[in-house]
Design an enzyme around this catalytic site. Structure first.
Site, PDB file in Angstrom:
ATOM      1  N   ARG A   1     -16.860   0.963  14.191  1.00 19.10           N
ATOM      2  CA  ARG A   1     -17.713   1.691  15.143  1.00 19.10           C
ATOM      3  C   ARG A   1     -17.133   1.761  16.551  1.00 19.10           C
ATOM      4  NH1 ARG A   1     -22.434  -1.847  12.903  1.00 19.10           N
ATOM      5  NH2 ARG A   1     -20.642  -3.208  13.072  1.00 19.10           N
TER       6      ARG A   1
ATOM      7  N   GLY B   1       8.851  13.579   2.652  1.00 17.14           N
ATOM      8  CA  GLY B   1      10.142  13.869   2.033  1.00 17.14           C
ATOM      9  C   GLY B   1      10.658  12.757   1.131  1.00 17.14           C
TER      10      GLY B   1
ATOM     11  N   ASP C   1      -0.579  14.371  -5.167  1.00 17.95           N
ATOM     12  CA  ASP C   1       0.467  15.357  -5.466  1.00 17.95           C
ATOM     13  C   ASP C   1       0.361  15.925  -6.879  1.00 17.95           C
ATOM     14  OD1 ASP C   1       1.490  14.867  -2.919  1.00 17.95           O
ATOM     15  OD2 ASP C   1       2.691  13.179  -3.651  1.00 17.95           O
TER      16      ASP C   1
ATOM     17  N   LYS D   1      -3.078  19.893  -6.221  1.00 14.02           N
ATOM     18  CA  LYS D   1      -4.419  20.269  -5.742  1.00 14.02           C
ATOM     19  C   LYS D   1      -4.358  21.536  -4.888  1.00 14.02           C
ATOM     20  CE  LYS D   1      -4.774  16.225  -3.835  1.00 14.02           C
ATOM     21  NZ  LYS D   1      -3.582  15.575  -4.394  1.00 14.02           N
TER      22      LYS D   1
ATOM     23  N   GLN E   1      -5.200  13.310  -1.537  1.00 15.01           N
ATOM     24  CA  GLN E   1      -4.802  12.091  -2.269  1.00 15.01           C
ATOM     25  C   GLN E   1      -5.322  12.141  -3.718  1.00 15.01           C
ATOM     26  OE1 GLN E   1      -6.225  11.350   1.210  1.00 15.01           O
ATOM     27  NE2 GLN E   1      -4.174  12.014   1.670  1.00 15.01           N
TER      28      GLN E   1
ATOM     29  N   GLY F   1      -0.228  16.491   1.799  1.00 12.70           N
ATOM     30  CA  GLY F   1       0.694  17.614   1.848  1.00 12.70           C
ATOM     31  C   GLY F   1       0.396  18.490   0.654  1.00 12.70           C
ATOM     32  N   HIS F   2      -0.215  19.644   0.902  1.00 14.66           N
ATOM     33  CA  HIS F   2      -0.620  20.540  -0.187  1.00 14.66           C
ATOM     34  C   HIS F   2       0.234  21.800  -0.119  1.00 14.66           C
ATOM     35  CE1 HIS F   2      -4.858  18.521  -0.322  1.00 14.66           C
ATOM     36  NE2 HIS F   2      -3.873  17.684  -0.524  1.00 14.66           N
TER      37      HIS F   2
HETATM   38  P1  GDP Z   1      -1.016  18.312  -3.907  1.00 16.13           P
HETATM   39  O1  GDP Z   1      -0.769  17.312  -2.828  1.00 16.13           O
HETATM   40  O2  GDP Z   1      -1.868  17.788  -5.008  1.00 16.13           O
HETATM   41  O3  GDP Z   1      -1.530  19.640  -3.382  1.00 16.13           O
HETATM   42  O4  GDP Z   1       0.413  18.603  -4.562  1.00 16.13           O
HETATM   43  P2  GDP Z   1       1.802  18.880  -3.769  1.00 16.13           P
HETATM   44  O5  GDP Z   1       1.740  20.241  -3.212  1.00 16.13           O
HETATM   45  O6  GDP Z   1       2.106  17.757  -2.850  1.00 16.13           O
HETATM   46  O7  GDP Z   1       2.835  18.755  -4.958  1.00 16.13           O
HETATM   47  C1  GDP Z   1       2.766  19.573  -6.078  1.00 16.13           C
HETATM   48  C2  GDP Z   1       4.064  20.407  -6.168  1.00 16.13           C
HETATM   49  O8  GDP Z   1       4.169  20.974  -7.443  1.00 16.13           O
HETATM   50  C3  GDP Z   1       4.110  21.571  -5.197  1.00 16.13           C
HETATM   51  O9  GDP Z   1       5.452  21.747  -4.791  1.00 16.13           O
HETATM   52  C4  GDP Z   1       3.642  22.750  -6.036  1.00 16.13           C
HETATM   53  O10 GDP Z   1       4.162  23.998  -5.584  1.00 16.13           O
HETATM   54  C5  GDP Z   1       4.206  22.397  -7.371  1.00 16.13           C
HETATM   55  N1  GDP Z   1       3.434  22.847  -8.537  1.00 16.13           N
HETATM   56  C6  GDP Z   1       2.082  22.946  -8.694  1.00 16.13           C
HETATM   57  N2  GDP Z   1       1.774  23.291  -9.968  1.00 16.13           N
HETATM   58  C7  GDP Z   1       2.955  23.405 -10.623  1.00 16.13           C
HETATM   59  C8  GDP Z   1       3.317  23.700 -11.976  1.00 16.13           C
HETATM   60  O11 GDP Z   1       2.469  23.907 -12.848  1.00 16.13           O
HETATM   61  N3  GDP Z   1       4.652  23.705 -12.286  1.00 16.13           N
HETATM   62  C9  GDP Z   1       5.613  23.458 -11.365  1.00 16.13           C
HETATM   63  N4  GDP Z   1       6.888  23.476 -11.762  1.00 16.13           N
HETATM   64  N5  GDP Z   1       5.325  23.157 -10.086  1.00 16.13           N
HETATM   65  C10 GDP Z   1       4.008  23.125  -9.720  1.00 16.13           C
HETATM   66  P1  IMO Z   2      -1.820  14.529  -1.247  1.00 14.20           P
HETATM   67  O1  IMO Z   2      -3.139  15.052  -0.711  1.00 14.20           O
HETATM   68  C1  IMO Z   2       0.589  11.113  -2.414  1.00 14.20           C
HETATM   69  C2  IMO Z   2      -0.046   7.377  -0.192  1.00 14.20           C
HETATM   70  C3  IMO Z   2       1.073   6.883   0.682  1.00 14.20           C
HETATM   71  C4  IMO Z   2       0.843   5.362   0.567  1.00 14.20           C
HETATM   72  C5  IMO Z   2      -0.680   5.275   0.536  1.00 14.20           C
HETATM   73  C6  IMO Z   2      -1.306   4.932   1.890  1.00 14.20           C
HETATM   74  O2  IMO Z   2      -0.657  15.371  -0.873  1.00 14.20           O
HETATM   75  O3  IMO Z   2      -1.941  14.270  -2.708  1.00 14.20           O
HETATM   76  P2  IMO Z   2      -1.718   6.388   4.089  1.00 14.20           P
HETATM   77  O4  IMO Z   2      -0.766   7.081   5.008  1.00 14.20           O
HETATM   78  O5  IMO Z   2      -2.735   7.291   3.467  1.00 14.20           O
HETATM   79  O6  IMO Z   2      -2.362   5.184   4.720  1.00 14.20           O
HETATM   80  O7  IMO Z   2      -0.796   5.791   2.881  1.00 14.20           O
HETATM   81  O8  IMO Z   2      -1.144   6.519   0.090  1.00 14.20           O
HETATM   82  N1  IMO Z   2      -0.479   8.770   0.082  1.00 14.20           N
HETATM   83  C7  IMO Z   2      -0.213   9.817  -0.711  1.00 14.20           C
HETATM   84  N2  IMO Z   2       0.544   9.902  -1.832  1.00 14.20           N
HETATM   85  N3  IMO Z   2      -0.059  12.206  -1.962  1.00 14.20           N
HETATM   86  C8  IMO Z   2      -0.837  12.125  -0.853  1.00 14.20           C
HETATM   87  O9  IMO Z   2      -1.613  13.155  -0.443  1.00 14.20           O
HETATM   88  C9  IMO Z   2      -0.901  10.901  -0.149  1.00 14.20           C
HETATM   89  N4  IMO Z   2      -1.543  10.487   0.972  1.00 14.20           N
HETATM   90  C10 IMO Z   2      -1.291   9.179   1.091  1.00 14.20           C
HETATM   91  O10 IMO Z   2       2.333   7.257   0.182  1.00 14.20           O
HETATM   92  O11 IMO Z   2       1.325   4.893  -0.665  1.00 14.20           O
HETATM   93 MG    MG Z   3       0.807  16.399  -1.820  1.00 16.42          MG
END
Ligand code: GDP
Ligand code: IMO
Ligand code: MG
Length: 425
Positions: free
Chosen positions: A142, A301, A13, A16, A223, A40-41
């Site tokens: 496997r 969430g 998170d 990315k 991740q 979740g991106h």
């Molecule tokens: P990811 O899993 O690495 O793609 O990140 P997520 O999308 O799960 O979480 C990042 C959150 O931060 C998202 O809601 C983005 O829209 C938000 N975000 C990304 N860059 C910035 C930033 O520079 N500032 C703020 N305030 N929000 C950002």
């Molecule tokens: P993005 O790509 C944050 C965490 C889960 C748990 C551990 C193992 O959005 O950054 P799993 O379901 O993969 O076996 O869970 O990894 N986890 C993440 N935490 N961002 C993610 O993806 C994650 N994907 C898995 O919360 O601690």
């Molecule tokens: Mg994410």
């Protein structure tokens, strides 16, 4: 032209999705190389917020071919729902390419993920319950089913019958659940097979031919480094390899194909799920950061745990990924704080650790050694040039770079594409 890797440097998170979407403007292919719909991106385009779980973040550009690589685990029902959702929002998904070598998440994987978490009780990992761990476990054992098996239903059924016998024994005898019927799964997956057929391709050849044509590939990790199965905070990790090495195996490329490894790094740290977190905050400040940064998981969430920037982890991520640069995100969230803290080392017993400790017990008990930096009060979200950031914000970024030992090339001050400042040209 070579390939670039985008990798999370913390526990996921980091932003990315935003970084990939932005950098995808200049490339021809965006490849997801590991993980599944545990990711979740989030991408903000204009006033549209897109949440992607399996589809690569380059999907919004018509000139980009989004690819789901060999290293991904794919839940076909979830993918089809996600594609339908994108089409409803006017996104063209017809150019998606999926590797036949990707492994299928099956109904028993999701069920076993839920059951083992419950069985672990207080020791649970806090997984996303999407069946990720059980699917990768079957891959290593496997006995997994792959996307290509969908196109020979005889083989699919043979493999399913063998594996389901064992899974049903576990479901019924260990967990006291009803067994699953092979015929139901076959019927469900036959429907998925037809709908997915147009997307299945030899993605490895496709990517190598693109490189031969001098096209550019962006490899999008899910991740983050500390969730890596081999290099993360085991066992509180995911079951794949988000690190840059995983991009090679997950896409079928070699080390010489890569020229940039871009670490996506939050200006503070978050973590969802269980596991050690040395700089974690528990006070009002934590609440403030959760609120200001909207730190609730994109997939489940859940409220994200938050803490100060940890340079020990970032130096480690620099090493294990071979980072060439950082893309620093969410600097704007740190506005309105008198003082900011940065962890420069850990202390355990009488020793100070500048690098990631070699034993888990040290990491679990490590106390952060902080240095303090003055904050700033200005709102950064409207700043359009790096030089126009408040002096203290620039000094903060300078110090993070010094401590990280890898250049910070981009600084993000909001979720939109336009809220990105380039630092070194
Ligand atoms: P990811 O899993 O690495 O793609 O990140 P997520 O999308 O799960 O979480 C990042 C959150 O931060 C998202 O809601 C983005 O829209 C938000 N975000 C990304 N860059 C910035 C930033 O520079 N500032 C703020 N305030 N929000 C950002
Ligand atoms: P993005 O790509 C944050 C965490 C889960 C748990 C551990 C193992 O959005 O950054 P799993 O379901 O993969 O076996 O869970 O990894 N986890 C993440 N935490 N961002 C993610 O993806 C994650 N994907 C898995 O919360 O601690
Ligand atoms: Mg994410």
């Amino acid at each position: 032209m070579p390939a670039h890797v985008i990798v999370g440097t913390q526990w996921g998170d980091e932003g990315k999705g935003k970084a990939t979407d932005l950098l995808a403007d200049d490339v021809e292919y965006v490849v997801r190389y590991q993980g599944g719909n545990n990711a979740g991106h989030t991408i903000l385009v204009g006033d549209r917020l897109l949440k992607l779980h399996l589809v690569p973040s380059g999907v919004l550009y018509p000139h980009v071919t989004p690819v789901i690589g060999d290293g991904v685990v794919l839940d076909p029902g979830v993918l089809l729902d996600e594609l339908d959702g994108l089409v409803e929002q006017g996104v063209d998904v017809s150019h998606l390419a999926i590797s036949g070598n990707a492994h299928l998440i099956m109904p028993y994987h999701r069920e076993l993920d839920r059951l083992t978490e419950r069985h672990l009780g207080r020791q649970k990992l806090g997984t996303t319950k999407r069946g990720i761990g059980p699917t990768y476990a079957d891959k290593a054992a496997r006995v997994g089913l792959r996307v290509q098996d969908l196109y020979d239903m005889k083989i699919f059924r043979q493999k399913l019958d063998v594996v389901l016998k064992e899974k049903n024994a576990i479901l019924s005898r260990v967990y006291n659940r009803l067994p699953m019927r092979a015929v139901d799964i076959e019927t469900e997956y036959t429907v998925y097979a037809e709908r997915l057929r147009p997307y299945i391709m030899d993605t490895v050849s496709m990517l190598h031919e693109a490189l031969e044509r001098q096209e550019t590939i962006l490899l999008e990790g899910a991740q983050g480094t500390l969730l890596d199965l081999d290099h993360g905070t085991y066992p509180f990790v995911t079951s794949s390899n988000p690190v840059a090495g995983g991009a090679l195996t997950g896409a079928g490329l070699g080390p010489r194909d890569i020229d940039r490894v871009i670490g996506i790094t939050k200006a503070y740290v978050t973590r969802v799920g269980s596991g050690p977190f040395p700089t974690e905050l528990h006070d009002d400040l934590a609440e403030h950061l959760v609120r200001a940064g909207h730190e609730h998981g994109t997939t489940t969430g859940r409220r994200r745990r938050v803490g100060w920037f940890d340079a020990v982890l970032i130096r480690y991520a620099g090493r294990v990924n071979g980072l060439t640069e950082h893309f620093l995100t969410k600097l704007d969230v740190l506005s309105e704080l008198d003082t900011l803290k940065v962890c420069r080392a850990y202390r355990y017993q009488d020793e100070e650790y500048e690098h990631f400790p070699p034993h888990q017990s040290i990491f679990h008990h490590a106390r952060p050694v902080y240095e303090e930096l003055p904050g700033w009060w200005e709102d950064l979200t409207g700043v359009t040039e790096y030089a126009k950031l408040p002096r203290n914000a620039q000094a903060f970024v300078d110090r993070l770079e010094e401590l990280s030992r890898v250049p910070i090339r981009y600084v993000s001050v909001g979720p939109a594409r336009s809220q990105t400042l380039e630092r070194h040209s």
